[in-house]
Design an enzyme around this catalytic site. Structure first.
Site, PDB file in Angstrom:
ATOM      1  N   HIS A   1     -13.564  -1.672  12.127  1.00 33.74           N
ATOM      2  CA  HIS A   1     -12.340  -2.469  12.333  1.00 33.74           C
ATOM      3  C   HIS A   1     -11.827  -3.041  11.011  1.00 33.74           C
ATOM      4  CE1 HIS A   1     -13.515  -2.475  16.655  1.00 33.74           C
ATOM      5  NE2 HIS A   1     -14.721  -2.607  16.128  1.00 33.74           N
TER       6      HIS A   1
ATOM      7  N   SER B   1       5.265   0.904 -13.051  1.00 36.80           N
ATOM      8  CA  SER B   1       6.511   0.477 -12.425  1.00 36.80           C
ATOM      9  C   SER B   1       7.533   0.245 -13.518  1.00 36.80           C
ATOM     10  CB  SER B   1       6.257  -0.821 -11.656  1.00 36.80           C
ATOM     11  OG  SER B   1       7.467  -1.533 -11.489  1.00 36.80           O
TER      12      SER B   1
END
Ligand code: ARG
Length: 462
Positions: free
Chosen positions: A159, A280
């Site tokens: 999970h 970026s």
């Protein structure tokens, strides 16, 4: 070439509509089959010669002409014509230009329907072998990294919550298991690709005394197909291939997801070398894991191609239908995409740098050895369900006091069960926890080392 005479033009009284000509042509994309188309024609011609349909000199002229055409295409000297529709008619028309009437005899006892089915199978078989090699290279790199990281401790998740400590090597070998199954699926698919439809002709076979076993053998096929109708219409092998590819891409997307998470500053488990990342244009600090992101994204198109092909074949009546021309682009793009993604991964995976201290630190958070405490209590005679309850209470106490289990004193632990003794601490450590899982398939470092060795031996046998 736009005024080229169509090989099937005999019964037509007006030229094809210009749009329809472009709409129905496949040459723009099927020209990449040229090499295999020529090989198929050479085998067919050789067989026609053996059974007496072509004389020796006719066969030699065809062979020489086709080899010259192959060279022209390689040299970029071949003019592809949309009027001539597809790769098959382009090559055949050029052969006739070159060698005259004999060129027109090549198509005896054959149809483009069995020709194209043969070409795709030959093309796909070669690419399956290329993909298999690249898959092996990725597995080798994954196993190598797993051996290096056999003792490196990281949190194991369920999970996406910290569950129990595992070794990084064990995690990587889980990836390898997926890839191993992919390889086996690919090789299984190859068996059904490698059957020769040549000789089925348009759909019903041919009246000439052809030898389908000979052409199958010459082309390296395992056998000729059994049924002429099925031969020209079957594309199951392409669906199987894209199914293999979809499952592989699903696996790569899972690896990608993990790499992206691990490379984030929140996890900080790994460093991907700069050569696999980009920056970026606005945020100077960024180093983006573009390669895994793109691979994750490309899984979508491959799964889409599986859907295209299976829908393409749905409801098609026997035998060949023009619909089948739509098989090529999905097959080609699947091949290209899978090869690129495997190359990127095979280059990148062995270069992954594990940030062992961060992995260890994360494995130590979140009560990851709680199950070990429960197992300890069971060994002291407490039923597992009661042990679970005792450990649950200890964890609740830890959450409240901000202490992990191993930070608690013996007195603190004994509040929850007097069965706990001083020896508990050796089981509560991360090293103790992973080492205790020492059965076949478990995460203990010596098991991981042995599993890596077995995995390596398996791929060495290919
Ligand atoms: N270009 C066609 C294809 O890719 C070749 C077979 C065409 N056969 C025909 N009868 N029109 O399927």
């Amino acid at each position: 070439m736009s005024d080229a005479i169509k090989p099937w033009g005999g019964r037509f009284s007006e030229p094809t509509d210009a749009f329809v000509e472009r709409f129905t042509a496949s040459v723009d994309f099927d020209k990449r089959l040229y090499h295999h188309d020529i090989n198929g024609s050479l085998a067919h011609a050789s067989m026609l010669n053996k059974v007496g349909i072509l004389t020796d000199s006719e066969y030699q002229a065809i062979e020489k002409g086709l080899e010259e055409i192959r060279q022209d295409i390689v040299d970029g000297k071949f003019d592809w014509s949309v009027t001539l529709e597809d790769v098959h008619m382009n090559i055949e028309a050029r052969l006739t230009d070159k060698i005259g009437l004999t060129g027109k005899k090549l198509h005896t006892g054959r149809s483009r329907n069995d020709q194209v089915a043969t070409d795709i199978r030959l093309y796909l078989r070669d690419e399956i072998d290329n993909i298999g090699n690249e898959l092996t290279r990725l597995q080798a790199g994954t196993i190598e990294l797993a051996s290096r990281e056999a003792t490196t401790i990281m949190p194991g998740f369920t999970h996406l919550q910290t569950a129990q400590p595992v070794t990084f090597g064990h995690h990587l070998l889980a990836w390898n298991e997926m890839l191993q199954r992919d390889y086996e699926r690919l090789m299984d698919c190859r068996k059904r690709v490698n059957i020769s439809p040549l000789g089925a002709a348009a759909l019903a076979g041919t009246t000439y005394p052809i030898d389908r076993f000979m052409t199958a053998k010459l082309l390296g096929f395992d056998a000729p197909t059994e049924n002429s109708l099925d031969s020209v219409s079957d594309r199951d092998f392409a669906i199987e291939f894209t199914a293999f590819a979809s499952i592989l891409m699903m696996h790569l997307s899972r690896f990608s997801e993990e790499l992206v998470l691990w490379a984030s500053s929140q996890f900080n488990f790994i460093d991907l070398p700069d050569r696999f990342c980009t920056g970026s244009s606005i945020m100077p600090q960024k180093k983006n894991p573009d390669v895994p992101e793109l691979v994750r994204g490309k899984s979508g198109r491959v799964i889409g191609h599986l859907m295209s092909l299976i829908t393409l074949m749905k409801s098609q009546p026997l035998a060949y239908n023009k619909d089948n021309q739509e098989d090529k682009e999905p097959i080609f793009d699947t091949i290209d995409t899978v090869k690129d993604c495997l190359k990127a991964y095979a280059d990148m995976v062995p270069a992954i740098i594990a940030r062992k201290d961060h992995m260890l630190d994360a494995a130590g958070r979140g009560f990851s050895t709680a199950t070990d405490l429960a197992d300890y209590l069971v060994r002291k005679g407490i039923p597992f369900r009661d042990a679970h309850e005792i450990v649950g209470k200890s964890v609740a106490y830890g959450v409240e006091t901000q202490k992990d289990l191993w930070d608690m004193s013996l007195e603190e632990l004994r509040q929850f069960s007097t069965a706990i003794d001083q020896d508990v601490f050796e089981y509560l450590t991360l090293e103790g926890s992973v080492s205790a899982r020492a059965h076949f398939g478990g995460t203990a470092p010596e098991q991981v080392a042995m599993a890596a060795k077995r995995a390596k031996d398996k791929i060495a046998q290919r």
